[in-house]
Enzyme design. Structure first.
Site, mmCIF file in Angstrom:
data_model
loop_
_atom_site.group_PDB
_atom_site.id
_atom_site.type_symbol
_atom_site.label_atom_id
_atom_site.label_comp_id
_atom_site.label_asym_id
_atom_site.label_seq_id
_atom_site.Cartn_x
_atom_site.Cartn_y
_atom_site.Cartn_z
ATOM 1 N N ALA A 249 -64.504 42.509 -24.314
ATOM 2 C CA ALA A 249 -63.441 43.509 -24.288
ATOM 3 C C ALA A 249 -63.756 44.665 -23.348
ATOM 4 O O ALA A 249 -62.843 45.275 -22.780
ATOM 5 C CB ALA A 249 -63.188 44.039 -25.701
ATOM 6 N N TYR B 97 -56.651 47.140 -23.469
ATOM 7 C CA TYR B 97 -56.296 48.460 -24.002
ATOM 8 C C TYR B 97 -56.312 49.453 -22.834
ATOM 9 O O TYR B 97 -57.108 49.313 -21.899
ATOM 10 C CB TYR B 97 -57.305 48.850 -25.081
ATOM 11 C CG TYR B 97 -56.942 50.085 -25.855
ATOM 12 C CD1 TYR B 97 -55.895 50.071 -26.763
ATOM 13 C CD2 TYR B 97 -57.657 51.278 -25.675
ATOM 14 C CE1 TYR B 97 -55.554 51.206 -27.478
ATOM 15 C CE2 TYR B 97 -57.327 52.418 -26.390
ATOM 16 C CZ TYR B 97 -56.271 52.381 -27.288
ATOM 17 O OH TYR B 97 -55.932 53.514 -27.995
ATOM 18 N N THR C 20 -57.570 52.182 -22.031
ATOM 19 C CA THR C 20 -58.791 52.855 -21.590
ATOM 20 C C THR C 20 -59.785 51.931 -20.891
ATOM 21 O O THR C 20 -60.799 52.390 -20.368
ATOM 22 C CB THR C 20 -59.504 53.499 -22.793
ATOM 23 O OG1 THR C 20 -59.848 52.470 -23.741
ATOM 24 C CG2 THR C 20 -58.615 54.521 -23.477
ATOM 25 N N LYS C 21 -59.513 50.623 -20.890
ATOM 26 C CA LYS C 21 -60.452 49.667 -20.323
ATOM 27 C C LYS C 21 -60.433 49.684 -18.787
ATOM 28 O O LYS C 21 -59.534 50.238 -18.166
ATOM 29 C CB LYS C 21 -60.119 48.251 -20.826
ATOM 30 C CG LYS C 21 -60.243 48.084 -22.339
ATOM 31 C CD LYS C 21 -61.676 48.262 -22.800
ATOM 32 C CE LYS C 21 -61.887 47.801 -24.240
ATOM 33 N NZ LYS C 21 -61.264 48.665 -25.249
ATOM 34 N N ASN C 22 -61.420 49.033 -18.166
ATOM 35 C CA ASN C 22 -61.486 48.961 -16.700
ATOM 36 C C ASN C 22 -60.230 48.322 -16.118
ATOM 37 O O ASN C 22 -59.774 48.706 -15.053
ATOM 38 C CB ASN C 22 -62.710 48.159 -16.261
ATOM 39 C CG ASN C 22 -63.993 48.922 -16.485
ATOM 40 O OD1 ASN C 22 -64.197 49.491 -17.542
ATOM 41 N ND2 ASN C 22 -64.866 48.926 -15.488
#
Length: 364
Positions: A157, A181, A183-185
């Site tokens: 994740a 999500y 906020t992910k890379n």
């Protein structure tokens, strides 16, 4: 000058405009579930990660649950889970009726290499978590799992875009689970996830499970659920993918400033190997026994930080179990995530490093 830990409203105007244009295209087509945008996302990620199958779903937690169900893990089974991770890793195991068997991490927060000692006759799988974007030694782990006859479900994740020995995070195990999500890379503008697999049978089963068990409308061949990705999020992700490499380079360049400026500070431990390909610079997590004081000091100077994660899962009431999780607890008690994202400015990172230096100078 306030420096937030992460502020997605800082997204550059060009990207915002391309996202608006994509929204308009989807709106004009009038297809809001499934359709071409989902197919494009699948194919794009298959190619980027060199994965035979990429099945989008509603979110990263669902991806873990779908993987477990596809591998027929349930009541009476055990799954080895690291003590330090986001709760979803253990939550999904419990949701299918199985029992998470917690094991300590190493000093970097990755499943400790002696995890095979946790195997019992009930063990059906192990879930290595690529914490903070740093990959577990997957060649060794998969070899051990194969020898013991258990499945590997990768919790990738936080590790989209990380590679080890030329293989992407999420493509080593029976199933790899991704989260998109925001906020992910690689983040959507809402919830989204994906399962990766190299096994045609598993791919078909995951696809069925995520869509009410139906290979086509009104034909149900097994008990599934609704975990389809939203068409709009799939469309947004294809736009985000256009900037992924550029954003990765920005993350690494900012991480390099942190590493160079903070390397000689006594009392502050920096992440190791962050510039290597097996890490995607998702989070920049430092360690200090003065973590809480440092965080308060930075907040007083207008600098946002975060803690990933303040409590290990086996200490949480719904999952409580006693055990030796000393490395995981140290990270929970001492780990502090500094701002690291593509919209952070170099001068802001320099201000952060200056403030941290000031804190430790006063403490010495």
């Amino acid at each position: 000058m306030q420096i937030p830990f992460l502020d997605l409203s800082r997204m550059d105007s060009d990207l915002q405009e391309r996202l608006r244009a994509k929204f308009s295209q989807v709106l004009e087509k009038g297809i809001f579930s499934g359709g071409e945008e989902v197919q494009i996302l699948e194919k794009t990620i298959q190619q980027k990660l060199n994965s035979l199958y990429a099945i989008p779903c509603a979110n990263g937690t669902d991806a873990l649950e779908l993987a477990l169900r596809a591998l027929e893990i349930g009541e009476g089974d055990e799954v080895i889970v690291p003590a330090l991770t986001w709760v979803s890793t253990a939550e999904a195991v419990r949701m299918v009726g199985a029992k998470p068997k917690f094991w300590d991490t190493d000093v970097n927060g990755l499943l400790r290499s002696d995890w095979v000692e946790a195997i019992t006759p009930k063990t059906k799988a192990v879930i290595p978590v690529h914490l903070y974007g740093r990959m577990v030694d997957m060649a060794t782990l998969t070899e051990k799992a194969q020898f013991k006859g258990i499945s590997v479900i990768e919790d990738a994740a936080q590790a989209f875009g990380a590679f080890q020995d030329g293989k992407a995070a999420g493509t080593w195990g029976s199933v790899g689970c991704l989260s998109f999500y925001p906020t992910k890379n690689l983040g959507a503008l809402g919830e989204a996830g994906m399962c990766l697999t190299q096994d045609e049978r598993l791919a078909e089963k995951i696809r069925l499970l995520s869509n009410h068990g139906q290979p086509k409308r009104d034909e149900h061949v097994l008990v599934g659920r609704n975990s389809r990705i939203d068409t709009l999020q799939a469309a947004f992700l294809t736009v985000m993918l256009e900037d992924f490499e550029k954003h990765q380079q920005k993350r690494k360049s900012l991480a390099k400033i942190y590493l160079e400026e903070l390397s000689d500070l006594e009392g502050l431990e920096l992440p190791q190997g962050l510039m290597e390909s097996n890490q995607n610079a998702h989070l920049f997590v430092v360690k200090s026994d003065k973590r809480n004081e440092l965080r308060e000091f930075l907040a007083d100077h207008g600098i946002g930080t975060a803690i990933h994660y303040p409590q290990i899962i086996p200490d949480m009431e719904p999952y409580f179990v006693e055990g030796d999780f000393s490395n995981a607890r140290i990270l929970a008690n001492q780990g502090l995530s500094l701002p690291l994202n593509p919209w952070l400015k170099e001068e802001e990172v320099e201000k952060i490093t200056k403030a941290i230096k000031s804190f430790f100078t006063k403490k010495s």
